[in-house]
Structure formats: C-alpha cells, structure tokens
Design a protein around this motif. Structure first.
Motif, PDB file in Angstrom:
ATOM      1  N   UNK A   1      25.182  30.988   9.377  1.00 20.03           N
ATOM      2  CA  UNK A   1      26.621  31.550   9.359  1.00 20.03           C
ATOM      3  C   UNK A   1      27.219  32.027  10.686  1.00 20.03           C
ATOM      4  N   UNK A   2      26.338  32.945  11.395  1.00 20.66           N
ATOM      5  CA  UNK A   2      26.673  33.656  12.679  1.00 20.66           C
ATOM      6  C   UNK A   2      27.231  32.449  13.431  1.00 20.66           C
ATOM      7  N   UNK A   3      26.380  31.449  13.671  1.00 21.86           N
ATOM      8  CA  UNK A   3      26.770  30.389  14.661  1.00 21.86           C
ATOM      9  C   UNK A   3      28.185  29.909  14.283  1.00 21.86           C
ATOM     10  N   UNK A   4      28.212  29.511  13.006  1.00 21.16           N
ATOM     11  CA  UNK A   4      29.359  29.075  12.568  1.00 21.16           C
ATOM     12  C   UNK A   4      30.811  29.908  12.780  1.00 21.16           C
ATOM     13  N   UNK A   5      30.531  31.257  12.606  1.00 23.76           N
ATOM     14  CA  UNK A   5      31.624  32.036  12.949  1.00 23.76           C
ATOM     15  C   UNK A   5      31.928  32.184  14.204  1.00 23.76           C
ATOM     16  N   UNK A   6      30.683  31.953  15.284  1.00 24.20           N
ATOM     17  CA  UNK A   6      30.915  32.046  16.709  1.00 24.20           C
ATOM     18  C   UNK A   6      31.796  30.831  17.009  1.00 24.20           C
ATOM     19  N   UNK A   7      31.360  29.799  16.491  1.00 26.54           N
ATOM     20  CA  UNK A   7      31.932  28.472  16.716  1.00 26.54           C
ATOM     21  C   UNK A   7      33.403  28.484  16.334  1.00 26.54           C
ATOM     22  N   UNK A   8      33.603  28.898  15.053  1.00 28.69           N
ATOM     23  CA  UNK A   8      35.013  28.862  14.528  1.00 28.69           C
ATOM     24  C   UNK A   8      35.910  29.812  15.636  1.00 28.69           C
ATOM     25  N   UNK A   9      35.566  31.067  16.044  1.00 28.98           N
ATOM     26  CA  UNK A   9      36.097  31.637  17.204  1.00 28.98           C
ATOM     27  C   UNK A   9      36.514  31.046  18.513  1.00 28.98           C
ATOM     28  N   UNK A  10      35.339  30.189  18.736  1.00 33.06           N
ATOM     29  CA  UNK A  10      35.705  29.293  19.908  1.00 33.06           C
ATOM     30  C   UNK A  10      36.768  28.383  19.543  1.00 33.06           C
ATOM     31  N   UNK A  11      36.804  27.703  18.468  1.00 36.95           N
ATOM     32  CA  UNK A  11      37.750  26.914  18.121  1.00 36.95           C
ATOM     33  C   UNK A  11      39.225  27.290  17.823  1.00 36.95           C
ATOM     34  N   UNK A  12      39.280  28.714  17.421  1.00 37.46           N
ATOM     35  CA  UNK A  12      40.399  29.486  17.210  1.00 37.46           C
ATOM     36  C   UNK A  12      41.210  29.618  18.735  1.00 37.46           C
ATOM     37  N   UNK A  13      40.265  30.062  19.744  1.00 35.40           N
ATOM     38  CA  UNK A  13      40.686  30.245  21.018  1.00 35.40           C
ATOM     39  C   UNK A  13      41.129  29.034  21.670  1.00 35.40           C
ATOM     40  N   UNK A  14      40.507  28.058  21.280  1.00 35.90           N
ATOM     41  CA  UNK A  14      40.881  26.686  21.936  1.00 35.90           C
ATOM     42  C   UNK A  14      42.349  26.178  21.238  1.00 35.90           C
ATOM     43  N   UNK A  15      42.687  26.335  20.085  1.00 38.54           N
ATOM     44  CA  UNK A  15      43.681  26.060  19.352  1.00 38.54           C
ATOM     45  C   UNK A  15      44.782  26.889  20.000  1.00 38.54           C
ATOM     46  N   UNK A  16      44.822  28.172  20.060  1.00 46.41           N
ATOM     47  CA  UNK A  16      45.722  29.075  20.565  1.00 46.41           C
ATOM     48  C   UNK A  16      45.940  28.615  22.262  1.00 46.41           C
ATOM     49  N   UNK A  17      45.120  28.200  22.880  1.00 41.40           N
ATOM     50  CA  UNK A  17      45.512  27.780  24.165  1.00 41.40           C
ATOM     51  C   UNK A  17      46.171  26.351  24.208  1.00 41.40           C
ATOM     52  N   UNK A  18      45.885  25.538  23.036  1.00 38.96           N
ATOM     53  CA  UNK A  18      46.529  24.396  23.111  1.00 38.96           C
ATOM     54  C   UNK A  18      48.033  24.688  22.571  1.00 38.96           C
ATOM     55  N   UNK A  19      48.364  25.465  21.588  1.00 37.66           N
ATOM     56  CA  UNK A  19      49.799  25.857  21.019  1.00 37.66           C
ATOM     57  C   UNK A  19      50.421  26.368  22.024  1.00 37.66           C
ATOM     58  N   UNK A  20      49.946  27.254  22.936  1.00 35.60           N
ATOM     59  CA  UNK A  20      50.889  27.739  24.161  1.00 35.60           C
ATOM     60  C   UNK A  20      51.553  26.965  24.698  1.00 35.60           C
TER      61      UNK A  20
END
Length: 103
Positions: free
Chosen positions: A84-103
């Motif tokens: 779960x901790x790995x998945x949370x960390x992975x989802x944070x990375x994905x959120x960061x990537x999404x934010x960069x793409x949406x800018x």
C-alpha cells in the motif's frame, strides 16, 4: 491355698494384658484406616491434578497454535502495508506527472 489365690490374680492380669493389647490393636486399626483414607484422598487429588494438567496442556497447545497463526497474519499484513505504501508513493508520482502534463 496360696496357689489357688494366685491363679485368679494371674487370670485377671492376663485378662488385663489382653484387654490392653486389644485396645492397642484397635487404636492401630483406626490409625491405619485413617491413613488409608488419607491415601485414597491423596490419590483422588492427584487424579484431579492430572486431569487439570491435561486441560491446561491442551489450552497451551491451542494458544501456541493461535500465536503461530497470528504471526503469519501479522507477516501478511506487513506485506500488504508495504504494498500500500508503494502504491501511495506511486500514485503521488503519477499525480505529479499529471499536474505537469496539465500545465
């Protein structure tokens, strides 16, 4: 006549000795009976203690089995927590990537 007088006394003293011996033997029989009853009670208590020990041993074995199972469950929960901790960390990375793409 002296011998005639001594014979009743001798008979009485023998009767007295016999009476004392019978009384002593009766006391010994009573003491022996008490000891046998005590031994019987002790045997009964030992039997109860043995039965209680078997029950306690079963409870201990059951507790050991439960502890073993809980240990396995704890290990599995730790693995799940790590995942779960790995998945949370992975989802944070994905959120960061999404934010960069949406800018």
């Amino acid at each position: 006549m002296a011998s005639a007088d001594s014979q009743p006394r001798f008979g009485q003293s023998v009767k007295g000795l016999l009476s004392d011996k019978v009384g002593s033997c009766s006391g010994d029989v009573i003491a022996l009976t008490r000891q046998v009853l005590k031994g019987s009670r002790s045997q009964e208590l030992l039997g109860q203690a043995a039965r209680s020990m078997v029950i306690q041993e079963d409870a201990i074995l059951h507790s050991e089995d439960s502890l073993r199972k809980m240990s396995i469950i704890t290990t599995h929960l730790q693995y799940q927590q790590e995942a779960i901790q790995k998945n949370v960390e992975h989802s944070r990375n994905l959120q960061d990537q999404l934010r960069h793409l949406l800018k």
